[in-house]
Design a protein around this motif. Sequence first.
Motif, PDB file in Angstrom:
ATOM      1  N   ASN A   1      68.831  21.982  99.590  1.00 52.11           N
ATOM      2  CA  ASN A   1      68.914  23.764  99.487  1.00 52.11           C
ATOM      3  C   ASN A   1      69.738  23.859  98.594  1.00 52.11           C
ATOM      4  O   ASN A   1      70.977  23.813  98.909  1.00 52.11           O
ATOM      5  CB  ASN A   1      69.219  24.077 100.915  1.00 52.11           C
ATOM      6  N   PHE A   2      69.086  24.410  97.284  1.00 55.03           N
ATOM      7  CA  PHE A   2      70.196  24.612  96.120  1.00 55.03           C
ATOM      8  C   PHE A   2      70.287  26.193  96.243  1.00 55.03           C
ATOM      9  O   PHE A   2      69.753  26.930  95.471  1.00 55.03           O
ATOM     10  CB  PHE A   2      69.552  24.196  94.774  1.00 55.03           C
ATOM     11  N   THR A   3      71.111  26.592  97.097  1.00 50.46           N
ATOM     12  CA  THR A   3      71.398  28.083  97.377  1.00 50.46           C
ATOM     13  C   THR A   3      71.726  28.676  95.993  1.00 50.46           C
ATOM     14  O   THR A   3      71.194  29.835  95.908  1.00 50.46           O
ATOM     15  CB  THR A   3      72.315  28.181  98.472  1.00 50.46           C
ATOM     16  N   VAL A   4      72.647  27.997  95.142  1.00 52.50           N
ATOM     17  CA  VAL A   4      73.103  28.905  94.317  1.00 52.50           C
ATOM     18  C   VAL A   4      71.974  29.318  93.378  1.00 52.50           C
ATOM     19  O   VAL A   4      71.683  30.351  92.725  1.00 52.50           O
ATOM     20  CB  VAL A   4      74.118  27.983  93.533  1.00 52.50           C
ATOM     21  N   GLU A   5      70.937  28.554  93.118  1.00 54.14           N
ATOM     22  CA  GLU A   5      69.779  28.812  92.306  1.00 54.14           C
ATOM     23  C   GLU A   5      68.643  29.292  93.115  1.00 54.14           C
ATOM     24  O   GLU A   5      67.536  29.648  92.635  1.00 54.14           O
ATOM     25  CB  GLU A   5      69.333  27.588  91.739  1.00 54.14           C
ATOM     26  N   GLY A   6      68.773  29.289  94.409  1.00 54.85           N
ATOM     27  CA  GLY A   6      67.471  29.802  95.296  1.00 54.85           C
ATOM     28  C   GLY A   6      66.494  28.769  95.347  1.00 54.85           C
ATOM     29  O   GLY A   6      65.315  29.177  95.546  1.00 54.85           O
ATOM     30  N   LYS A   7      66.836  27.359  95.031  1.00 49.08           N
ATOM     31  CA  LYS A   7      65.812  26.451  95.151  1.00 49.08           C
ATOM     32  C   LYS A   7      65.755  25.462  96.037  1.00 49.08           C
ATOM     33  O   LYS A   7      66.558  25.137  96.491  1.00 49.08           O
ATOM     34  CB  LYS A   7      65.706  25.749  93.510  1.00 49.08           C
ATOM     35  N   TRP A   8      64.555  24.965  96.287  1.00 55.20           N
ATOM     36  CA  TRP A   8      64.380  23.663  97.368  1.00 55.20           C
ATOM     37  C   TRP A   8      63.844  22.481  96.783  1.00 55.20           C
ATOM     38  O   TRP A   8      62.716  22.707  95.984  1.00 55.20           O
ATOM     39  CB  TRP A   8      63.759  24.354  98.550  1.00 55.20           C
ATOM     40  N   TYR A   9      64.175  21.581  97.269  1.00 51.84           N
ATOM     41  CA  TYR A   9      63.275  20.181  96.801  1.00 51.84           C
ATOM     42  C   TYR A   9      63.352  19.189  97.850  1.00 51.84           C
ATOM     43  O   TYR A   9      64.237  19.444  99.037  1.00 51.84           O
ATOM     44  CB  TYR A   9      64.336  19.391  95.883  1.00 51.84           C
ATOM     45  N   ALA A  10      62.338  18.455  97.978  1.00 50.75           N
ATOM     46  CA  ALA A  10      62.271  17.444  99.317  1.00 50.75           C
ATOM     47  C   ALA A  10      61.975  16.033  98.658  1.00 50.75           C
ATOM     48  O   ALA A  10      61.250  15.995  97.561  1.00 50.75           O
ATOM     49  CB  ALA A  10      61.265  17.918  99.918  1.00 50.75           C
ATOM     50  N   SER A  11      62.377  14.996  99.122  1.00 49.36           N
ATOM     51  CA  SER A  11      62.198  13.725  98.736  1.00 49.36           C
ATOM     52  C   SER A  11      62.070  12.704  99.919  1.00 49.36           C
ATOM     53  O   SER A  11      62.290  13.263 100.996  1.00 49.36           O
ATOM     54  CB  SER A  11      63.242  13.299  97.868  1.00 49.36           C
TER      55      SER A  11
END
Lengths: 839, 124
Positions: free
Chosen positions: B47-57
């Motif tokens: 959860n990259f809250t600062v940028e409002g982005k999400w990633y999964a791996s």
Amino acid sequence: MKTILVIGNGMVGYKFCEKLMAKTEKGAYKVVVFGEEPRPAYDRVHLSEYFADQDAERLSMAPRSWYEANDIELITNERVTDIHRDNKTITTISDKEYVYDYLILATGSSAFVPPIPGVEKKGVFVYRTIEDLDATMAYVAKIKAEGSPKKAAILGGGLLGLEAGKALLDMGLETSVVEFAPRLMPRQLDGDASKVLQRKLEDLGIDILLNKGTQNIEGDEAITGMKFSEDETLPVDMLLVSAGIRPRDELAKTCGLEVGTRGGIVVTNDMKTSDACIFAIGECALLNHMIYGLVAPGYDMAGVAVDQILGNTEAAMPTSIDMSTKLKLSGIDVASFGDALNENKESESIVYENKFQGIYKKINVSKDGKKLLGGILVGDASDYNMLHQIFLNGMKIPENPEDLILGSRGGEDASFGSVLDLPDAAVVCSCEAVTKGDICCKVEEGFTTLKGVAAETKATTGCGGCKPMVNDLITETLKAQGITVKETVCEHFEYSRQELYDIVKLKGIKTYAELLSTHGKGKLGCETCKPVAASLFASIYNDTANVHNVIQDSNDKFLANIQRNGTYSVVPRVAGGEITPDQLIQIGEIAKKYDLYTKITGGQRIDLFGAQLHELPLIWKELIDYGFESGHAYGKSLRTVKSCVGSTWCRYGMDESVSFAIEMENRYKGIRSPHKFKGGVSGCIRECAEARCKDFGIIAVDGGWNLYVAGNGGANPRHAELLAEKIDNETVLKYTDRFLMYYIKTAGPLIRTAAWLDKIEGGIAHVKDVVINDSLGICEGLERDMAGLINSYRCEWKEAIENIDENNNRFAHFVNSEAEDSNIEFVSLRDQKMPKLWS
Amino acid sequence: MNSILENYKTISESEVTTWFKAAPVSKFPENGGACVKIDDKQIAVFNFTVEGKWYASQNVCPHKMEMVLSRGMIGEDCGTPKIACPLHKKTFSLETGENLNGEDYTIAVYPVKIEDGFVYIGIN
Ligand SMILES: Cc1cc2nc3c(=O)[nH]c(=O)nc-3n(C[C@H](O)[C@H](O)[C@H](O)COP(=O)(O)OP(=O)(O)OC[C@H]3O[C@@H](n4cnc5c(N)ncnc54)[C@H](O)[C@@H]3O)c2cc1C
Ligand code: SF4
Ligand code: SF4
Ligand code: FES
């Protein structure tokens, strides 16, 4: 399309491929590489590092994917057995046949094993490939398991032998180096230099035996000793032979290429063998009747061969080839360059020797006093790069040549000016042939970090010996442009840790987001700057690791040390190592309940291994209920203060070391610092607590305590230095408070006190002046800051458990399931459990 | 052991056949990672809250095959969002899965979407 076959995938064979790819379009040639070893080319020069970490990947020159990406067919584990020159083909051990237009022999050399009766016995090894090291280490492990102290010998006191000697010593063997010549490193050093080096090695604990010819290797099946003469035998449990190299010219010989009488494939300075379609490069090539046993000339040869194939018939090796070398032994500086031994009798020598400090420096100057022709440096080789450059470039030397090794006396200027005085054509990185001009040019283009310059020019990526000089060039070039450089934390902050400390403190910054948005670059940061910030918040506000958990290093985030299988260890504090029987039983009960592997640590406490993430809060809840608290074994913070039993029990004790150790451990517990730190207290000079290998150590003496600082165990052991003598308890605490706080404020990230002291200008004398005489007028502040940290201590595990957020629990393995991680497997070992080995 | 890796293959947004409903957004730490169980697989979600982005791996680190990546630290390398493994600090791009230390390892990455306060992971 023409076909190039490369036989040998060692350092030079790889470099040939790399240089060919840099100069041709992909697919311009069909390239097939044969390697006899199981893995792709790796950095043999740094082979010794494999002893420490067994990380073969780190040594790799390029992964297989690199060969694939460049359309190079790499066939490892496949020895080429024959060359048929008449129809231009080769065959391999598995009977495959390949046709070539050009053939490159990069077969290197093998370790030379002298024909001493008995060398075939078990326990005799050579030192050339990763497989050699694996075999050596397996044998060391085997004999060490027998219990009694084991002895190893190195046959050969050259560059390689000494490196190997240090490695065996580090593995815990009693080590002797046996040399046939009357001196060490006979090809690089003279007798006096060898004596100084010998003393240094003996101080490390390596025995040196010179003038020794080995007649026989004793033992039935396995080696038990080395016989030098009728009445002289050295008992040893293993032997590493490092007696020189033999070029691998067997292929060349059988296909009728010209080879030297003492081995080596004869080449002319265009790297062609006696067959113009076949080149030989690297350690198998005999050029000017010489085998150059170093990588840099090998890399040059690879470049010449590439140019020749591409049609540049002028390409040739230089007439004089630099053989300067620096020994890669931590803690021991040895270097020689040019005509070090005055073999040509063309020079006069100037020698400086300081027996107290173990320093020997010699330079050979031309008879007219104008040119530096060679030299030797032992004990202090810090000027090696500069002297080497002056020699290589034939630069002007000072009117009094002795200034080169003594420093100019009276004047302000350094005796050899600045690195910027070097000619632009000066080759600074000889492995990659990068000149001063190339480097400065990149710095001017804006690549102002070592990493950046290395990526652009490849400088420093070979043996690494030029790093200090490249650093100096970057700093000086920037200075010349009016820019000052500093050690910045990472790409996200243009500040050093010390500057960030001041910024955080003065501006009252409380969070990482605030620090990054006001003083950093980008929005996200990285795994370097985040823990630095976390450590600063802790050192300034004594924030526990719970407060900023997502910017903590993984261990701090979960308040436990992650172990090889992703489980954690649990270490309650046992101040001073004093523990009651009841506490032992309590820890035992908990360990049994959660099935944890238990072991006594080096810091006199008990480590419980194998806890899964979700079990951590449960285990700690029980420990805390019994009155234990966090041992901070996971943090960059105080670990333990080790003690001996001291005057309470010991008949020699001069003071109560246990009581004082407990007091100190409780005083500094929980304090975060640039790196971990440890203390020790011994009750008398017998030093049973090993206090002098700690960051702070105190020893009871007649009339008080002696306080030592900045010692280190670990990878670079170092004795702590005396800060103050015969002081009372109160003064010990006062000085230690000041010392630690000064370190916490000024050290770089992940720098232990020993490395910090090494770097600080003025060394221990300066630190004494600051801590004892308050020369900077900061002691009041240091004491106040320290008192603030001491008074705001709380147990962070207690805090963590009290504040568990069931809805967002960092100790749960899954967010969407209560299940455990089914990937974790244990096996049993001596009635306990251990992680299943990595396959 | 390498068979573990066989279970994880990068999936692009267009290849998604099912969006797996993982958990409410509130269960994921801000600016950090957590692990989601999808049958026998473990997927790390960041959860990259600062940028409002999400990633999964994949959660398994290809270096030593331990299920640990969700406990690593997130950050960026010259603009590329990345994850640093807590065991040996090898770093991987969360956009492409490639290793950013120039080594041979890669990790599988998956699309993430947020709908009605829930985190969904794209699988097929
Ligand atoms: C421990 C150690 C420390 C060293 N330290 C330094 C140093 O500090 N500075 C320095 O300059 N140099 C140092 N050297 C020397 C340096 O490593 C060598 O000069 C360099 O590796 C030579 O490269 P090469 O490619 O010619 O040979 P190698 O690296 O030996 O490669 C030759 C390869 O060819 C393979 N091969 C041979 N025959 C065949 C065949 N018929 N078919 C297929 N494959 C074949 C071999 O298996 C080998 O893998 C050190 C060497 C060692 C062992
Ligand atoms: S250091 Fe001295 S006081 Fe302490 S245990 Fe050893 S001998 Fe006894
Ligand atoms: S515990 Fe320390 S010395 Fe032992 S293997 Fe781990 S890092 Fe190395
Ligand atoms: S296990 Fe991930 S970096 Fe080693």
